[in-house]
Design an enzyme around this catalytic site. Structure first.
Site, PDB file in Angstrom:
ATOM      1  CE  LYS A  10     -53.123  21.891  -2.859  1.00 44.86           C
ATOM      2  NZ  LYS A  10     -53.696  21.126  -3.979  1.00 44.86           N
TER       3      LYS A  10
ATOM      4  CG  ASP B  25     -54.845  21.499  -6.989  1.00 45.56           C
ATOM      5  OD1 ASP B  25     -55.872  22.011  -6.499  1.00 45.56           O
ATOM      6  OD2 ASP B  25     -54.418  20.386  -6.629  1.00 45.56           O
TER       7      ASP B  25
END
Ligand code: NDP
Ligand code: AKG
Ligand code: MG
Length: 417
Positions: A231, A284
């Site tokens: 991330k 994600d």
């Protein structure tokens, strides 16, 4: 000298050579931790299935000398009320090189910190290796579950998972917040008076040793790609560092060259001449990609917390954490364990699927070079599933299935060897 561990007579130690290869005697002593919760159900079944596979494969010439070592609730019964992870367990697991464990409970909020994490950190088992594959016939939420075939390399020693944190409103949290606001100019803590604080260490060295293992695995196992999952758009220096250090290592140590100006890169597998692509995916987006386009992913290298989430998500795609195996490894020591936890509501009921721990043992046998026994475990698992005599987790989704108990499933596997 050990205090409560009974060293089996007749067994010998596995030893490690300078190049980290193993010397495995015919009767290796294998330490095992039974585990909390459903550990009492699955661990004996795993041992029975492994013993049957080894006996069948080697006609009695090889045999595991199991040695129980203690951690978790059983340790507190054996060693005393507050002894959750006795030093002799760590010593023995290190000394005997290859071991296997059942799940261990970690309370939410207060109480002891994770013993699973402690074992990984104390023994520096920096790779959490979790292969995810489909067995024909297993009920899956996907239309084409066989397309999910990935191997997760989860960094196992650092990240927010290291558990460095302080409770909200504690003197320690206040001190850290004061340091951050006064000395580091931090203005982004929304509620400084009531914030708990956690620290996320992610190092270049920790990343490089993990990514190196993932790349080498792709080379040794003829895999088409390694994806760095992070991330790094949001956590630029920790997760972004992981990505950048991973790419740099692929170029420096594996000779990868940039694809279309980068950051993706690729190198030739020296054994096969085929390309291995090194790419990255933001966590994600990755979680939706693995559902929608699983065939595009093969070896996954990721940080500790992402790896935890990704492991269970991918396991679900191929039928659930009832058959999700794993290993925690350093260069020399390996401790095998299921991906799932203690499933306390089923503890002691001879109910859950022992498949994850059995497949973890299959990884262990392969790691020891006992491939014939490992192959027998895979083929008997395939046949057991094909016979539709399965535990509740599969039976509830499988048409025409006969539900069997945890030990019953072990027996079905043994019948099918
Ligand atoms: N490495 C380790 O030792 C790990 C330990 N833990 C610890 O375990 C404890 C419980 O965690 P929890 O979040 O409930 O997660 P669990 O993995 O223990 O259980 C979650 C659900 O997964 C399914 N499941 C788990 N094990 C099996 C199995 N053998 N066969 C079939 N299905 C299974 C069950 O689903 P269903 O309800 O649908 O039947 C269960 O309710 C916590 O203390 C946690 O910290 C967690 C993960 C790893
Ligand atoms: O340590 C725990 O209790 C949880 C660990 C976990 O979920 C994992 O390693 O996958
Ligand atoms: Mg987990």
């Amino acid at each position: 000298m050990v205090q409560h561990i009974q060293v089996p007579t007749g067994g010998q130690k596995i030893t490690v050579n300078a190049d980290f290869s193993l010397n495995v005697p015919d009767q290796p002593v294998i330490p095992f931790i039974e585990g909390d919760g459903t550990g009492v159900d699955i661990t004996p079944v795993m041992r029975k299935v492994v013993d049957a596979a080894v006996a069948k494969a080697y006609g009695g010439q090889r045999k595991i000398a199991w040695m129980e070592v203690f951690a978790g609730e059983k340790s507190t019964q054996v060693y005393g009320p507050d002894v959750w992870l006795p030093p002799e367990t760590l010593d023995v697991v290190r000394e005997y090189v290859v071991s296997i464990k059942g799940p261990l409970t970690t309370p939410v909020g207060g109480g002891i910190r994770s013993l699973n994490v402690a074992l990984r950190q104390e023994l520096d088992l920096y790779v959490c290796l979790r292969p995810v594959r489909y067995f024909n016939g297993v009920p899956s939420p996907l239309r084409e579950p066989h397309k999910t075939d990935m191997v997760i390399f989860r960094e196992n020693s650092e990240d927010i998972y290291a558990g460095i944190e302080w409770a909200a409103e504690s003197p320690e949290a206040k001190k850290v917040i004061e340091f951050l606001t006064r000395e580091m100019g931090v203005r982004k803590i929304r509620f400084p008076g009531t914030s708990a604080i956690g620290i996320k260490p992610v190092s270049r060295e920790g990343t490089e040793r993990l990514v190196r293992k993932a790349l080498q695995y792709a080379v040794d196992n003829d895999k088409p790609s390694v994806t760095l999952v992070h991330k790094g758009n949001i956590m630029k220096y920790t997760e972004g560092g992981f990505r950048d250090w991973g790419y740099a290592l692929a170029q420096r140590e594996f000779g990868a060259e940039l694809v279309d100006g980068g950051p993706w890169c690729k190198f030739k597998n020296p054994h096969t001449g085929k390309d291995i692509v090194v790419k990255d995916s933001i966590a994600d987006a990755f979680l939706q990609q693995i559902l929608l386009r699983p065939a595009e992913y093969s070896v996954i290298a990721t940080l500790n917390l992402n790896g935890d989430y990704v492991s269970d998500a991918l396991a679900a795609q191929v039928g659930g954490i009832g058959i999700a195996p794993g290993a925690n490894m350093s260069d020399s020591v390996a401790m095998f364990e299921a991906t799932h936890g203690t499933a306390p509501k089923y503890a002691g009921k001879d109910y859950v699927n022992p498949g994850s721990l059995i497949l973890s043992a299959e990884m262990m046998l392969r790691h020891m070079g006992w491939t014939e026994a490992a192959d027998l475990i895979i083929s008997s698992m395939e046949r057991a599933i094909a016979s539709k005599r399965v535990t509740y987790d599969f039976a509830r989704l499988m048409e025409g299935a006969t539900q069997v108990s945890c030990s019953g499933f072990g027996d079905v596997m043994i019948e099918n060897m």
